[in-house]
Write a protein that holds these residues in place. Sequence first.
Motif, PDB file in Angstrom:
ATOM      1  N   GLY A 140      -0.983  -7.693  -6.740  1.00 20.44           N
ATOM      2  CA  GLY A 140      -0.322  -8.500  -7.749  1.00 20.44           C
ATOM      3  C   GLY A 140       0.272  -8.050  -9.105  1.00 20.44           C
ATOM      4  O   GLY A 140       1.399  -8.124  -9.608  1.00 20.44           O
ATOM      5  N   GLN A 141      -0.499  -7.021  -9.792  1.00 18.50           N
ATOM      6  CA  GLN A 141       0.082  -6.331 -10.769  1.00 18.50           C
ATOM      7  C   GLN A 141       0.916  -5.479 -10.389  1.00 18.50           C
ATOM      8  O   GLN A 141       1.898  -5.149 -11.537  1.00 18.50           O
ATOM      9  CB  GLN A 141      -1.270  -5.681 -11.711  1.00 18.50           C
ATOM     10  N   LEU A 142       1.047  -4.706  -9.335  1.00 18.64           N
ATOM     11  CA  LEU A 142       1.796  -3.837  -9.133  1.00 18.64           C
ATOM     12  C   LEU A 142       3.322  -4.334  -8.764  1.00 18.64           C
ATOM     13  O   LEU A 142       4.279  -3.902  -9.160  1.00 18.64           O
ATOM     14  CB  LEU A 142       1.322  -2.791  -7.948  1.00 18.64           C
ATOM     15  N   ILE A 143       3.374  -5.302  -7.784  1.00 23.89           N
ATOM     16  CA  ILE A 143       4.519  -5.699  -7.116  1.00 23.89           C
ATOM     17  C   ILE A 143       4.989  -7.032  -7.515  1.00 23.89           C
ATOM     18  O   ILE A 143       6.115  -7.321  -7.452  1.00 23.89           O
ATOM     19  CB  ILE A 143       4.376  -5.794  -5.532  1.00 23.89           C
ATOM     20  N   GLY A 144       4.071  -7.790  -8.267  1.00 26.86           N
ATOM     21  CA  GLY A 144       4.544  -9.101  -8.834  1.00 26.86           C
ATOM     22  C   GLY A 144       3.866 -10.105  -8.051  1.00 26.86           C
ATOM     23  O   GLY A 144       3.572  -9.938  -6.891  1.00 26.86           O
ATOM     24  N   ILE A 145       3.611 -11.120  -8.668  1.00 26.66           N
ATOM     25  CA  ILE A 145       2.891 -12.311  -7.895  1.00 26.66           C
ATOM     26  C   ILE A 145       3.783 -12.897  -6.778  1.00 26.66           C
ATOM     27  O   ILE A 145       3.234 -13.494  -6.094  1.00 26.66           O
ATOM     28  CB  ILE A 145       2.618 -13.542  -9.125  1.00 26.66           C
ATOM     29  N   TRP A 146       5.105 -13.108  -7.184  1.00 21.61           N
ATOM     30  CA  TRP A 146       6.056 -13.876  -6.198  1.00 21.61           C
ATOM     31  C   TRP A 146       6.099 -12.849  -4.775  1.00 21.61           C
ATOM     32  O   TRP A 146       6.143 -13.362  -3.944  1.00 21.61           O
ATOM     33  CB  TRP A 146       7.340 -13.917  -6.497  1.00 21.61           C
TER      34      TRP A 146
END
Length: 176
Positions: free
Chosen positions: A28-34
């Motif tokens: 989630g930190q790398l690619i984003g929560i969405w």
Amino acid sequence: MSQPLKIALILAFSALPLLEIGLLIRLGQLIGIWWLATIIIGTAILGTYVIRQVGLSVFEKALSRLGSDREGFSPLFDGFLQVLAGLLLIFPGVISDMFGLVLLVPQVRNVVIRTGLLKLVTLFHYQAEVSRETFRAKDDVPPSDGDGIVIEGEYERVSERPLRPGKAVQPRRWRS
């Protein structure tokens, strides 16, 4: 299974949810929560689709194969592995999704069936023998009747089968 191996398996299965949560946070930190939410929802939809397509047909195939042809249990285990892949895809997590996606590949399922099925059968056979011996008392010896073991059953002589349905077969008469 030896005691240290059982303990190692219990620890591995206990640590799996913690690894899944840690990887989800890091991803989630790398690619984003969405994007992460899209991946999780997409794999859950894929898992649901796989289970709906394969789930009921596995039981229908199993019942028909047990009644008619004797091809063995490999098609049944193939369907079971597909359902397991669908369940792994439904669970949120990177590790379970990877295992689920790998199990969707037919060649991987064939390898798992060929290698794992033999080990599974021998494990259950060993466990059955161990449990049978566990419940038998050491001084509980069955009485010997001198005639040996008696096996009861039914048989049918192939030569006495009716040639046409509804036609009775006459028993053979022995010449005296």
